[in-house]
Each structure stands twice: as C-alpha cells, then as structure tokens.
Design a protein around this motif. Structure first.
Motif, short mmCIF file in Angstrom:
data_model
loop_
_atom_site.label_atom_id
_atom_site.label_comp_id
_atom_site.label_asym_id
_atom_site.label_seq_id
_atom_site.Cartn_x
_atom_site.Cartn_y
_atom_site.Cartn_z
N TRP A 1 0.84 -1.20 0.00
CA TRP A 1 0.00 0.00 0.00
C TRP A 1 0.87 1.24 0.00
O TRP A 1 2.06 1.20 0.36
CB TRP A 1 -0.96 0.01 1.19
N THR B 1 1.15 5.27 1.28
CA THR B 1 0.65 6.18 2.30
C THR B 1 1.02 7.62 1.94
O THR B 1 2.10 7.88 1.39
CB THR B 1 1.24 5.83 3.68
N GLY C 1 -1.98 10.60 6.02
CA GLY C 1 -2.35 9.25 6.40
C GLY C 1 -3.24 8.51 5.42
O GLY C 1 -3.50 7.31 5.60
N TYR C 2 -3.75 9.20 4.40
CA TYR C 2 -4.55 8.50 3.38
C TYR C 2 -3.69 7.41 2.76
O TYR C 2 -2.47 7.56 2.57
CB TYR C 2 -5.01 9.48 2.31
N TRP C 3 -4.29 6.27 2.43
CA TRP C 3 -3.53 5.20 1.80
C TRP C 3 -4.38 4.50 0.74
O TRP C 3 -5.60 4.60 0.76
CB TRP C 3 -3.05 4.18 2.85
N THR D 1 4.14 10.79 -1.20
CA THR D 1 3.68 9.42 -1.00
C THR D 1 4.88 8.51 -0.74
O THR D 1 6.00 8.80 -1.19
CB THR D 1 2.92 8.89 -2.22
N THR D 2 4.65 7.41 -0.04
CA THR D 2 5.73 6.46 0.21
C THR D 2 6.13 5.71 -1.05
O THR D 2 7.28 5.31 -1.20
CB THR D 2 5.30 5.45 1.29
#
Length: 428
Positions: free
Chosen positions: A4, A6, A41-43, A373-374
């Motif tokens: 995912w 994040t 924190g949205y993923w 984003t990650t």
C-alpha cells in the motif's frame, strides 16, 4: 516496497488564506485537505505489478494506449524569437469517420507525421480558441523530458480533470518534442521559461476573463517552478501543480549517477532521447555555429550530464554542466513563488530522489504545499485499481481552487519576495 501507499501532507507554516464565493475564509492547507487523496495518512493499495519506485517509474514510461485516450487538435504558436511551438488542445471524442477526414488537413507542407490521436486545427477552430468572450478555465500542461501530449501521465490527468471540471486543457510542447519541428536553433531546458511566458501573455491579452492553471511534470515541473519564481507576484496563474520536479538538478544528477539502475538504464535512455531530438532537427540546429561545432565534436553523449556539458551549459553561458545544474535548479526560486502551488512527490522516486523534495523550504512559503507518498516512483502512482493518484489529486485541487477568489489572498510572512544582489553583496 509495500502493498500500500501512504500519503504525507506537509503544509506551509502560515498558509495563505482565500475568500470563498460565500464570503467565508479558508486557508490553503484546509483547501488541500478537502481532497481525500491528499490528506495526511490517506492510503491506497499499490499495483501488484509495480510495488516500488523503479517498477512504478518503468510502468509510467509505458504508453498505456488502451486507457485514458485523449484526442488533440494542434496549432502552432510563433514566438517573438522566431520559434514555432506546438499547442495540443484536448478535444471531445470525435466521430471516427469525420476524424479520418479532418486529419487530412495540414496548415503547411512538409510537416512530420501526426502524433497519435492528433490532428491540426482548421482556421475556424483556431479562431474559436481565441474567442475573447471565453470564460472557461484553461489548464496548461508542461510535459517531461522529450515527451508530449501523448504521455500517459498527461492523458490520465486530463481525463481526471474533465470528470470534475468544465475546463479547456492544452499541452504546451517543448521545442522539438512530439513531432514538433524546430525552425530556429534553440532547445528547451528548465531555465527556458519564455515559451510559457509568451503563451500566457497571448491568452491574457485576448481572453482576460479566464482563470489559468498550470500543471508541470518532471522537467516541465522544473520549467513551471522556475517560471513561478521568476514572475513572483506578476504571474497570471490562479494556481499551479508541480509534479515529480527535479528541484535540485545537481542532487538529481548524483541520485542517478550513484544508482546502478539510474546510471546504466535511466541516464542512457534519457540521453538517447535527447540525441534523437538533436538528430531529427540537425539541419536547423546546424544554422547555429556553436551547435554545428558541438554536434560534430565526437560521438553522441551517453549520459544526461555529458549531453548538458556539451550543449546546454556552454550555449547558455555556464562554465560547466555542474554550474548549469546549480543555477537552473528551481529550488533557488521557490521562495519567490506567489501563486498557490501544490507540490506532489514520491519518496521512492529513483530519478529525483526524496532528498531533493524541498519540504522545509516549502513550509516557509505560505503559497506552497507539499503532498508526498511512500510509493509512486517518477510519474507513476499506479494503484491496484482506478485512476492514478496524481491525476485525481491534481483534478480535485483545480476544482477546489475554482471555489475561491484567488484575487483576494491574504498571506503572512516575514521575508520579501525577492533578494537582490550586487555582485556577491546582498542589497536590502
């Protein structure tokens, strides 16, 4: 690498404040937070075929021609320095029989073959796009290195914008890119902001009642960020999105050079694209004595830094490629930006790297806001299902900006828009 992705949201310390149509006030950070996909924190689930930066980047470089299909109408803009620049306007999906007839038209002889799903606008269509009564917002897209309107990251954004906004989309093609012929011996680079500036001046002079937004991708993002910093308060843009920008070109060089994949795959591939641009326009470029000497100086450059050291740096008057990299880096002009600006980046971007993202610098400028984003790579952001992440965020940001009065902006900051130097001495 992860299953995912994040989101990290980094607002300005004291963001600018807008007035809404109802007279209420909202600051830039809160406006960005109205976008679900941009909240801290949205993923989302990452595409299984692209779990990390390199695979996201390579997936993003593919055409994905079966999705986000956009048809374009091309016209030429002739600049004050004698150049011919292509403007690709996104069209409604046409009747294919009529399209087959329309593609037969060409405004002049000897033009390259058409880019995919692109035709030339007829005189009546061109005149319609200069209608002084036009009030729909205009979104200008600036593509990446040697790219164009055909790129999947551009098309996906245009499709997403159309779902949320009644706007006109146009792709400003860099000189020599996407089968756009060079007719004067001048190449584009991050410091070459004149084509964008010239087009904006034409739009504002003929259609003063339009709001104009700009979205830059990779190298186009560097051009846009440099332009915003150069123009500062004089920018006519109501908002901007800077996507996967190489904020510090020297650090970007180190990121690529010190990576096995970057040094052996990305660098040679990008250099090959630039060399192809030179070959395709060599007859015109040879009209410049400097270019003629450099083109025949040896075998084609095998890396980006070799290309810029041979051509870009000396042509622009820099001592070396590294002198050029330092001076052309848009991070130096970030503090001067006075247009609401959303910056999108991925922490695993293998082309630019996370260290280049100006989190701290942007937090000091009330007009800028970083969302990272990650996972996402360089112009990737592929989820498991649905639209690409950056496309949704850009589309919803423009929609949010349409709800506020960008002429009434309040900002609190304790440094001037510009610093002035006399030689090496700072002049206050």
């Amino acid at each position: 690498m992860g299953i995912w992705t994040t989101v990290k949201n980094t607002p300005a310390d004291t963001p600018i404040t807008f007035e809404t149509e109802s007279g209420q006030k909202i600051n830039h950070a809160d406006l960005v937070n109205t976008i679900d996909e941009a909240r801290q924190g949205y993923w989302y689930w990452t595409a299984l075929s692209a779990p990390e930066g390199h695979s996201q980047t390579m997936k993003g470089s593919q055409s994905h021609d079966g999705v986000d299909q956009v048809y374009y109408g091309r016209r030429f803009m002739f600049t004050d320095d004698g150049a011919q620049v292509s403007l690709d306007y996104a069209l409604d999906k046409p009747d294919l029989k009529q399209w087959d007839e329309d593609v037969k038209y060409a405004p002049q002889e000897g033009l390259p073959r058409y880019p995919v799903r692109t035709r030339y606008l007829k005189p009546a269509e061109t005149a319609a796009r200069d209608n002084p009564k036009e009030t729909r917002p205009l979104v200008i897209h600036l593509h990446g290195l040697t790219g164009g309107s055909h790129e999947s990251y551009v098309r996906s954004t245009i499709v997403a914008i159309r779902e949320h906004n009644d706007v006109e989309n146009v792709v400003l093609t860099a000189r020599g890119c996407n089968r756009s012929p060079i007719i004067s011996p001048q190449l584009s680079c991050p410091l070459w902001t004149n084509d964008l500036r010239y087009y904006l001046s034409l739009v504002k002079s003929t259609q003063p009642n339009r709001r104009i937004y700009a979205v830059g991708y990779s190298l186009g993002a560097a051009v846009l960020a440099n332009y915003l910093g150069q123009e500062s308060e004089a920018s006519p843009l109501s908002g901007a999105c800077v996507v996967s920008a190489p904020w510090d070109l020297y650090v970007n060089h180190l990121t690529l050079h010190n990576s096995i994949i970057g040094n052996n795959i990305y660098e040679p591939a990008m250099a090959a694209n630039l060399n192809r641009l030179i070959r395709n326009n060599q007859k015109v470029l040879d009209q410049n004595a400097f270019f003629k000497e450099r083109i025949h100086a040896g075998p084609p450059p095998k890396s980006m830094w070799e290309f810029h050291d041979r051509y870009t740096a000396p042509f622009l008057g820099f001592d070396s490629v590294f002198d050029y990299y330092r001076c052309a880096s848009p991070v130096h002009r970030l503090r001067n930006i006075r247009t609401p600006c959303l910056i999108l980046a991925a922490e695993d971007d293998p082309v630019c790297g996370d260290t280049v993202v100006p989190y701290l610098d942007a937090s000091r400028n009330p007009y800028t806001h970083v969302v990272s984003t990650t996972t996402g790579g360089h112009l990737g952001w592929f989820p498991l299902k649905g639209q690409r992440w950056h496309s949704k965020v850009v589309a919803k940001y423009i929609l949010a900006m349409e709800s506020v009065d960008t002429r009434k902006v309040h900002a609190e900051f304790n440094y001037p828009a510009r610093r002035f130097f006399n030689g090496s001495r700072l002049v206050y």
